[in-house]
Write a protein that holds these residues in place. Structure first.
Motif, mmCIF file in Angstrom:
data_model
loop_
_atom_site.group_PDB
_atom_site.id
_atom_site.type_symbol
_atom_site.label_atom_id
_atom_site.label_comp_id
_atom_site.label_asym_id
_atom_site.label_seq_id
_atom_site.Cartn_x
_atom_site.Cartn_y
_atom_site.Cartn_z
ATOM 1 N N ILE A 60 56.209 122.247 109.259
ATOM 2 C CA ILE A 60 55.369 121.167 108.763
ATOM 3 C C ILE A 60 54.623 120.549 109.945
ATOM 4 O O ILE A 60 55.096 120.608 111.077
ATOM 5 C CB ILE A 60 56.226 120.123 108.009
ATOM 6 N N ARG A 61 53.467 119.978 109.649
ATOM 7 C CA ARG A 61 52.645 119.358 110.696
ATOM 8 C C ARG A 61 52.870 117.852 110.688
ATOM 9 O O ARG A 61 52.714 117.197 109.668
ATOM 10 C CB ARG A 61 51.170 119.661 110.430
ATOM 11 N N LEU A 62 53.250 117.296 111.847
ATOM 12 C CA LEU A 62 53.435 115.852 111.974
ATOM 13 C C LEU A 62 52.072 115.171 112.134
ATOM 14 O O LEU A 62 51.200 115.691 112.826
ATOM 15 C CB LEU A 62 54.309 115.530 113.183
ATOM 16 N N PRO A 63 51.906 114.002 111.505
ATOM 17 C CA PRO A 63 50.619 113.305 111.617
ATOM 18 C C PRO A 63 50.493 112.550 112.945
ATOM 19 O O PRO A 63 51.484 112.190 113.563
ATOM 20 C CB PRO A 63 50.672 112.314 110.442
ATOM 21 N N ASP A 64 49.272 112.315 113.347
ATOM 22 C CA ASP A 64 48.923 111.422 114.458
ATOM 23 C C ASP A 64 49.427 111.859 115.832
ATOM 24 O O ASP A 64 49.564 111.026 116.730
ATOM 25 C CB ASP A 64 49.423 109.990 114.186
ATOM 26 N N CYS A 65 49.707 113.138 116.032
ATOM 27 C CA CYS A 65 50.135 113.598 117.352
ATOM 28 C C CYS A 65 48.917 113.684 118.272
ATOM 29 O O CYS A 65 47.825 114.040 117.829
ATOM 30 C CB CYS A 65 50.801 114.966 117.264
ATOM 31 N N PRO A 66 49.071 113.356 119.555
ATOM 32 C CA PRO A 66 47.949 113.495 120.482
ATOM 33 C C PRO A 66 47.552 114.965 120.618
ATOM 34 O O PRO A 66 48.365 115.854 120.362
ATOM 35 C CB PRO A 66 48.485 112.935 121.792
ATOM 36 N N PRO A 67 46.324 115.225 121.035
ATOM 37 C CA PRO A 67 45.829 116.610 121.099
ATOM 38 C C PRO A 67 46.642 117.534 122.008
ATOM 39 O O PRO A 67 46.680 118.733 121.790
ATOM 40 C CB PRO A 67 44.407 116.467 121.642
ATOM 41 N N TRP A 68 47.308 116.994 123.018
ATOM 42 C CA TRP A 68 48.059 117.851 123.953
ATOM 43 C C TRP A 68 49.482 118.182 123.461
ATOM 44 O O TRP A 68 50.186 118.934 124.094
ATOM 45 C CB TRP A 68 48.131 117.202 125.331
ATOM 46 N N VAL A 69 49.890 117.623 122.291
ATOM 47 C CA VAL A 69 51.220 117.897 121.737
ATOM 48 C C VAL A 69 51.076 118.774 120.491
ATOM 49 O O VAL A 69 50.293 118.465 119.599
ATOM 50 C CB VAL A 69 51.944 116.575 121.357
ATOM 51 N N ASP A 70 51.821 119.878 120.459
ATOM 52 C CA ASP A 70 51.842 120.730 119.265
ATOM 53 C C ASP A 70 52.479 119.930 118.130
ATOM 54 O O ASP A 70 53.643 119.543 118.220
ATOM 55 C CB ASP A 70 52.645 121.998 119.545
ATOM 56 N N PRO A 71 51.762 119.667 117.022
ATOM 57 C CA PRO A 71 52.278 118.796 115.968
ATOM 58 C C PRO A 71 53.225 119.487 114.990
ATOM 59 O O PRO A 71 53.731 118.854 114.064
ATOM 60 C CB PRO A 71 51.000 118.351 115.245
ATOM 61 N N HIS A 72 53.509 120.758 115.161
ATOM 62 C CA HIS A 72 54.318 121.510 114.205
ATOM 63 C C HIS A 72 55.815 121.409 114.514
ATOM 64 O O HIS A 72 56.227 121.520 115.662
ATOM 65 C CB HIS A 72 53.880 122.967 114.173
ATOM 66 N N VAL A 73 56.609 121.214 113.449
ATOM 67 C CA VAL A 73 58.069 121.144 113.544
ATOM 68 C C VAL A 73 58.642 122.120 112.515
ATOM 69 O O VAL A 73 58.209 122.138 111.365
ATOM 70 C CB VAL A 73 58.584 119.720 113.260
ATOM 71 N N THR A 74 59.606 122.924 112.935
ATOM 72 C CA THR A 74 60.272 123.870 112.038
ATOM 73 C C THR A 74 61.667 123.360 111.735
ATOM 74 O O THR A 74 62.373 122.890 112.625
ATOM 75 C CB THR A 74 60.330 125.262 112.695
ATOM 76 N N TYR A 75 62.069 123.444 110.459
ATOM 77 C CA TYR A 75 63.374 122.947 110.043
ATOM 78 C C TYR A 75 64.027 123.930 109.066
ATOM 79 O O TYR A 75 63.334 124.666 108.365
ATOM 80 C CB TYR A 75 63.250 121.551 109.419
ATOM 81 N N PRO A 76 65.360 123.958 109.009
ATOM 82 C CA PRO A 76 66.054 124.878 108.103
ATOM 83 C C PRO A 76 66.109 124.329 106.684
ATOM 84 O O PRO A 76 66.226 123.130 106.459
ATOM 85 C CB PRO A 76 67.459 124.971 108.702
ATOM 86 N N VAL A 77 66.025 125.241 105.702
ATOM 87 C CA VAL A 77 66.173 124.917 104.291
ATOM 88 C C VAL A 77 67.350 125.735 103.775
ATOM 89 O O VAL A 77 67.332 126.971 103.846
ATOM 90 C CB VAL A 77 64.888 125.267 103.502
ATOM 91 N N ALA A 78 68.378 125.060 103.280
ATOM 92 C CA ALA A 78 69.580 125.754 102.808
ATOM 93 C C ALA A 78 69.303 126.484 101.499
ATOM 94 O O ALA A 78 68.848 125.878 100.534
ATOM 95 C CB ALA A 78 70.711 124.760 102.623
ATOM 96 N N LEU A 79 69.563 127.783 101.476
ATOM 97 C CA LEU A 79 69.476 128.572 100.253
ATOM 98 C C LEU A 79 70.864 128.746 99.647
ATOM 99 O O LEU A 79 71.026 128.754 98.436
ATOM 100 C CB LEU A 79 68.843 129.930 100.537
ATOM 101 N N SER A 80 71.874 128.905 100.513
ATOM 102 C CA SER A 80 73.266 128.956 100.087
ATOM 103 C C SER A 80 74.139 128.498 101.253
ATOM 104 O O SER A 80 73.719 128.531 102.401
ATOM 105 C CB SER A 80 73.666 130.362 99.630
ATOM 106 N N CYS A 81 75.360 128.059 100.920
ATOM 107 C CA CYS A 81 76.264 127.495 101.927
ATOM 108 C C CYS A 81 77.608 128.205 101.878
ATOM 109 O O CYS A 81 77.950 128.857 100.890
ATOM 110 C CB CYS A 81 76.456 126.000 101.666
#
Length: 115
Positions: A60-81
């Motif tokens: 997902i892309r974080l809002p309002d990040c300065p141009p020199w910071v990559d605004p993308h963050v990757t996170y896990p989504v549980a399909l099974s536990c």
């Protein structure tokens, strides 16, 4: 039981001024633990925790990040536990941790509202 549940979690990144709060499936629940009656210094006891068995990663892309910071963050989504040994790559294995929706910076909901 150990199963995926919907949880509010925060996504933030150093250098970005806001924290994005989203809903995503995480693993949660209880796992059976055995405590040996006779303890021996030669035996090892492993604590099983509720953790990811099958996982998908989303970015997902974080809002309002300065141009020199990559605004993308990757996170896990549980399909099974599953109840297994804690994997530090995908799980918080600490005794006490921050809540999953804790933000250091200003919170922004996924629909754009601020907290």
């Amino acid at each position: 039981p150990c199963q995926p549940i919907n949880q509010t979690v925060s996504l933030e990144k150093e250098g970005c001024p806001t924290c994005l709060v989203i809903q995503t499936p995480i693993c949660s629940g209880h796992c059976v633990t055995k405590e040996p009656v006779f303890k021996s210094p030669f035996s090892t006891v492993y604590q099983h925790v509720c953790t990811y068995r099958d996982v998908r990663y989303e970015t997902i892309r974080l809002p309002d990040c300065p141009p020199w910071v990559d605004p993308h963050v990757t996170y896990p989504v549980a399909l099974s536990c599953d109840c297994s040994l804690c994997n530090m790559d995908t799980s918080d294995c600490t005794i006490e941790s921050l809540q999953p929706d804790f933000c250091i910076t200003q919170r922004v909901l996924t629909d754009g509202d601020m907290w």
